[in-house]
Scaffold this motif. Structure first.
Motif, PDB file in Angstrom:
ATOM      1  N   MET A   1     -14.100   2.804  -6.837  1.00 56.06           N
ATOM      2  CA  MET A   1     -13.435   1.622  -7.321  1.00 56.06           C
ATOM      3  C   MET A   1     -14.372   0.428  -7.117  1.00 56.06           C
ATOM      4  SD  MET A   1      -9.735   0.043  -6.175  1.00 56.06           S
ATOM      5  CE  MET A   1     -10.071  -0.066  -4.437  1.00 56.06           C
ATOM      6  N   GLU A   2     -14.623  -0.281  -8.184  1.00 61.43           N
ATOM      7  CA  GLU A   2     -15.479  -1.463  -8.143  1.00 61.43           C
ATOM      8  C   GLU A   2     -14.615  -2.694  -7.887  1.00 61.43           C
ATOM      9  OE1 GLU A   2     -19.037  -3.380  -8.137  1.00 61.43           O
ATOM     10  OE2 GLU A   2     -18.811  -1.245  -8.493  1.00 61.43           O
ATOM     11  N   LEU A   3     -14.859  -3.371  -6.789  1.00 58.37           N
ATOM     12  CA  LEU A   3     -14.062  -4.531  -6.410  1.00 58.37           C
ATOM     13  C   LEU A   3     -14.684  -5.828  -6.910  1.00 58.37           C
ATOM     14  CD1 LEU A   3     -13.268  -3.595  -2.703  1.00 58.37           C
ATOM     15  CD2 LEU A   3     -11.743  -3.396  -4.664  1.00 58.37           C
ATOM     16  N   THR A   4     -13.828  -6.777  -7.267  1.00 57.95           N
ATOM     17  CA  THR A   4     -14.296  -8.102  -7.658  1.00 57.95           C
ATOM     18  C   THR A   4     -14.620  -8.908  -6.399  1.00 57.95           C
ATOM     19  OG1 THR A   4     -12.112  -9.126  -7.606  1.00 57.95           O
ATOM     20  CG2 THR A   4     -12.776  -8.057  -9.683  1.00 57.95           C
ATOM     21  N   LYS A   5     -15.233 -10.056  -6.602  1.00 57.23           N
ATOM     22  CA  LYS A   5     -15.567 -10.943  -5.484  1.00 57.23           C
ATOM     23  C   LYS A   5     -14.286 -11.359  -4.744  1.00 57.23           C
ATOM     24  CE  LYS A   5     -17.937 -15.298  -4.572  1.00 57.23           C
ATOM     25  NZ  LYS A   5     -18.635 -16.444  -5.172  1.00 57.23           N
ATOM     26  N   LYS A   6     -13.230 -11.674  -5.489  1.00 57.59           N
ATOM     27  CA  LYS A   6     -11.966 -12.087  -4.867  1.00 57.59           C
ATOM     28  C   LYS A   6     -11.360 -10.943  -4.053  1.00 57.59           C
ATOM     29  CE  LYS A   6     -10.119 -13.668  -8.784  1.00 57.59           C
ATOM     30  NZ  LYS A   6      -9.215 -14.336  -9.748  1.00 57.59           N
ATOM     31  N   GLU A   7     -11.424  -9.734  -4.576  1.00 59.16           N
ATOM     32  CA  GLU A   7     -10.865  -8.572  -3.864  1.00 59.16           C
ATOM     33  C   GLU A   7     -11.646  -8.281  -2.595  1.00 59.16           C
ATOM     34  OE1 GLU A   7      -9.306  -6.752  -8.084  1.00 59.16           O
ATOM     35  OE2 GLU A   7     -11.090  -5.890  -7.155  1.00 59.16           O
ATOM     36  N   LYS A   8     -12.956  -8.408  -2.654  1.00 58.10           N
ATOM     37  CA  LYS A   8     -13.773  -8.211  -1.455  1.00 58.10           C
ATOM     38  C   LYS A   8     -13.434  -9.248  -0.386  1.00 58.10           C
ATOM     39  CE  LYS A   8     -17.681  -6.094  -3.825  1.00 58.10           C
ATOM     40  NZ  LYS A   8     -19.051  -6.292  -4.329  1.00 58.10           N
ATOM     41  N   LEU A   9     -13.187 -10.483  -0.828  1.00 59.59           N
ATOM     42  CA  LEU A   9     -12.811 -11.530   0.118  1.00 59.59           C
ATOM     43  C   LEU A   9     -11.440 -11.246   0.733  1.00 59.59           C
ATOM     44  CD1 LEU A   9     -13.390 -14.108   1.604  1.00 59.59           C
ATOM     45  CD2 LEU A   9     -12.737 -15.390  -0.435  1.00 59.59           C
ATOM     46  N   LEU A  10     -10.487 -10.760  -0.072  1.00 60.91           N
ATOM     47  CA  LEU A  10      -9.182 -10.384   0.476  1.00 60.91           C
ATOM     48  C   LEU A  10      -9.323  -9.326   1.566  1.00 60.91           C
ATOM     49  CD1 LEU A  10      -6.663 -10.135  -2.508  1.00 60.91           C
ATOM     50  CD2 LEU A  10      -6.700 -11.811  -0.661  1.00 60.91           C
ATOM     51  N   ILE A  11     -10.126  -8.314   1.313  1.00 61.57           N
ATOM     52  CA  ILE A  11     -10.340  -7.257   2.307  1.00 61.57           C
ATOM     53  C   ILE A  11     -10.950  -7.844   3.580  1.00 61.57           C
ATOM     54  CG2 ILE A  11     -11.686  -5.175   2.834  1.00 61.57           C
ATOM     55  CD1 ILE A  11     -11.178  -4.329  -0.100  1.00 61.57           C
ATOM     56  N   LYS A  12     -11.917  -8.730   3.414  1.00 61.34           N
ATOM     57  CA  LYS A  12     -12.540  -9.368   4.580  1.00 61.34           C
ATOM     58  C   LYS A  12     -11.487 -10.144   5.386  1.00 61.34           C
ATOM     59  CE  LYS A  12     -16.235 -12.481   5.890  1.00 61.34           C
ATOM     60  NZ  LYS A  12     -17.286 -13.386   5.475  1.00 61.34           N
ATOM     61  N   LEU A  13     -10.604 -10.870   4.694  1.00 64.13           N
ATOM     62  CA  LEU A  13      -9.550 -11.627   5.375  1.00 64.13           C
ATOM     63  C   LEU A  13      -8.554 -10.697   6.061  1.00 64.13           C
ATOM     64  CD1 LEU A  13      -8.910 -14.310   2.613  1.00 64.13           C
ATOM     65  CD2 LEU A  13      -9.988 -14.702   4.841  1.00 64.13           C
ATOM     66  N   LEU A  14      -8.273  -9.563   5.459  1.00 62.21           N
ATOM     67  CA  LEU A  14      -7.316  -8.610   6.030  1.00 62.21           C
ATOM     68  C   LEU A  14      -7.853  -7.910   7.277  1.00 62.21           C
ATOM     69  CD1 LEU A  14      -5.879  -6.983   2.780  1.00 62.21           C
ATOM     70  CD2 LEU A  14      -4.657  -8.443   4.413  1.00 62.21           C
ATOM     71  N   ALA A  71       9.082  -7.157   2.957  1.00 62.89           N
ATOM     72  CA  ALA A  71       8.421  -7.433   1.680  1.00 62.89           C
ATOM     73  C   ALA A  71       8.392  -8.931   1.387  1.00 62.89           C
ATOM     74  CB  ALA A  71       9.134  -6.678   0.560  1.00 62.89           C
ATOM     75  N   GLU A  72       9.503  -9.601   1.620  1.00 63.93           N
ATOM     76  CA  GLU A  72       9.552 -11.045   1.367  1.00 63.93           C
ATOM     77  C   GLU A  72       8.624 -11.816   2.307  1.00 63.93           C
ATOM     78  OE1 GLU A  72      13.741 -11.882   1.530  1.00 63.93           O
ATOM     79  OE2 GLU A  72      14.040 -11.184  -0.535  1.00 63.93           O
ATOM     80  N   LYS A  73       8.578 -11.408   3.572  1.00 62.12           N
ATOM     81  CA  LYS A  73       7.667 -12.050   4.528  1.00 62.12           C
ATOM     82  C   LYS A  73       6.217 -11.811   4.120  1.00 62.12           C
ATOM     83  CE  LYS A  73       6.937 -14.396   8.256  1.00 62.12           C
ATOM     84  NZ  LYS A  73       7.277 -15.821   8.274  1.00 62.12           N
ATOM     85  N   GLY A  74       5.922 -10.599   3.682  1.00 61.74           N
ATOM     86  CA  GLY A  74       4.577 -10.278   3.218  1.00 61.74           C
ATOM     87  C   GLY A  74       4.167 -11.130   2.024  1.00 61.74           C
ATOM     88  N   ALA A  75       5.104 -11.350   1.106  1.00 59.84           N
ATOM     89  CA  ALA A  75       4.816 -12.188  -0.056  1.00 59.84           C
ATOM     90  C   ALA A  75       4.479 -13.613   0.387  1.00 59.84           C
ATOM     91  CB  ALA A  75       6.004 -12.175  -1.015  1.00 59.84           C
ATOM     92  N   GLU A  76       5.248 -14.138   1.337  1.00 67.04           N
ATOM     93  CA  GLU A  76       4.982 -15.482   1.863  1.00 67.04           C
ATOM     94  C   GLU A  76       3.603 -15.551   2.522  1.00 67.04           C
ATOM     95  OE1 GLU A  76       8.034 -16.754   4.594  1.00 67.04           O
ATOM     96  OE2 GLU A  76       9.611 -16.088   3.208  1.00 67.04           O
ATOM     97  N   LEU A  77       3.306 -14.546   3.344  1.00 68.85           N
ATOM     98  CA  LEU A  77       2.028 -14.527   4.065  1.00 68.85           C
ATOM     99  C   LEU A  77       0.830 -14.336   3.141  1.00 68.85           C
ATOM    100  CD1 LEU A  77       3.102 -12.326   7.112  1.00 68.85           C
ATOM    101  CD2 LEU A  77       2.639 -14.798   7.124  1.00 68.85           C
ATOM    102  N   SER A  78       1.062 -13.788   1.959  1.00 66.03           N
ATOM    103  CA  SER A  78      -0.038 -13.543   1.026  1.00 66.03           C
ATOM    104  C   SER A  78      -0.577 -14.826   0.398  1.00 66.03           C
ATOM    105  CB  SER A  78       0.404 -12.579  -0.081  1.00 66.03           C
ATOM    106  OG  SER A  78       1.273 -13.225  -1.004  1.00 66.03           O
ATOM    107  N   ILE A  79       0.258 -15.844   0.289  1.00 65.75           N
ATOM    108  CA  ILE A  79      -0.131 -17.051  -0.449  1.00 65.75           C
ATOM    109  C   ILE A  79      -1.409 -17.696   0.093  1.00 65.75           C
ATOM    110  CG2 ILE A  79       0.582 -19.404  -1.082  1.00 65.75           C
ATOM    111  CD1 ILE A  79       3.444 -18.265  -1.367  1.00 65.75           C
ATOM    112  N   PRO A  80      -1.515 -17.981   1.398  1.00 66.39           N
ATOM    113  CA  PRO A  80      -2.759 -18.616   1.867  1.00 66.39           C
ATOM    114  C   PRO A  80      -3.996 -17.728   1.674  1.00 66.39           C
ATOM    115  CG  PRO A  80      -1.167 -18.397   3.684  1.00 66.39           C
ATOM    116  CD  PRO A  80      -0.525 -17.871   2.456  1.00 66.39           C
ATOM    117  N   LEU A  81      -3.817 -16.422   1.812  1.00 64.75           N
ATOM    118  CA  LEU A  81      -4.953 -15.508   1.610  1.00 64.75           C
ATOM    119  C   LEU A  81      -5.401 -15.522   0.153  1.00 64.75           C
ATOM    120  CD1 LEU A  81      -3.742 -12.455   3.732  1.00 64.75           C
ATOM    121  CD2 LEU A  81      -5.308 -14.278   4.415  1.00 64.75           C
ATOM    122  N   LEU A  82      -4.441 -15.503  -0.755  1.00 62.97           N
ATOM    123  CA  LEU A  82      -4.757 -15.520  -2.186  1.00 62.97           C
ATOM    124  C   LEU A  82      -5.433 -16.832  -2.583  1.00 62.97           C
ATOM    125  CD1 LEU A  82      -1.477 -13.824  -3.405  1.00 62.97           C
ATOM    126  CD2 LEU A  82      -3.784 -12.854  -3.596  1.00 62.97           C
TER     127      LEU A  82
END
Length: 114
Positions: A1-14, A71-82
């Motif tokens: 799977m080839e990841l985009t720059k944004k996806e690589k950054l998400l993984i780094k943040l995770l 799931a709802e908490k995860g959605a909230e927590l995703s916003i700053p990472l995104l």
């Protein structure tokens, strides 16, 4: 799977987030690979699907939350990472919806015929 720059950054943040052993980053990476395959098959928006798959269990860092609450908490927590990774407001809205609807067995998306 080839990841985009944004996806690589998400993984780094995770990598700095402490998940439960059964829902750690390796789980999200496996789910992401399956999701990418399904996205191709059903002509989904790969960027939305991959980001949502990477972040789908973010709410599980709160081990007392289960199902819809998690799931709802995860959605909230995703916003700053995104936002940090450079996703647009429209993308964040779609990714948020996908994460918030995760882990709800009674929820069924409509079947779209092509």
């Amino acid at each position: 799977m080839e990841l985009t720059k944004k996806e690589k950054l998400l993984i780094k943040l995770l990598k700095d987030i402490h998940f439960s052993p059964s829902h750690a980053l390796d789980h999200s990476e496996r789910v992401t690979a399956y999701s990418e395959s399904l996205s191709k098959l059903y002509k989904g928006n790969r960027e939305i699907v991959v980001a949502a798959a990477l972040l789908h269990d973010l709410g599980r860092i709160h081990n007392k939350l289960k199902g819809k609450a998690s799931a709802e908490k995860g959605a909230e927590l995703s916003i700053p990472l995104l936002k940090k990774a450079g996703y647009s407001q429209a993308e964040i809205k779609s990714i948020y919806a996908a994460i918030a609807q995760h882990d709800q067995p009674e929820f069924h998306s409509p079947i779209v015929e092509s």
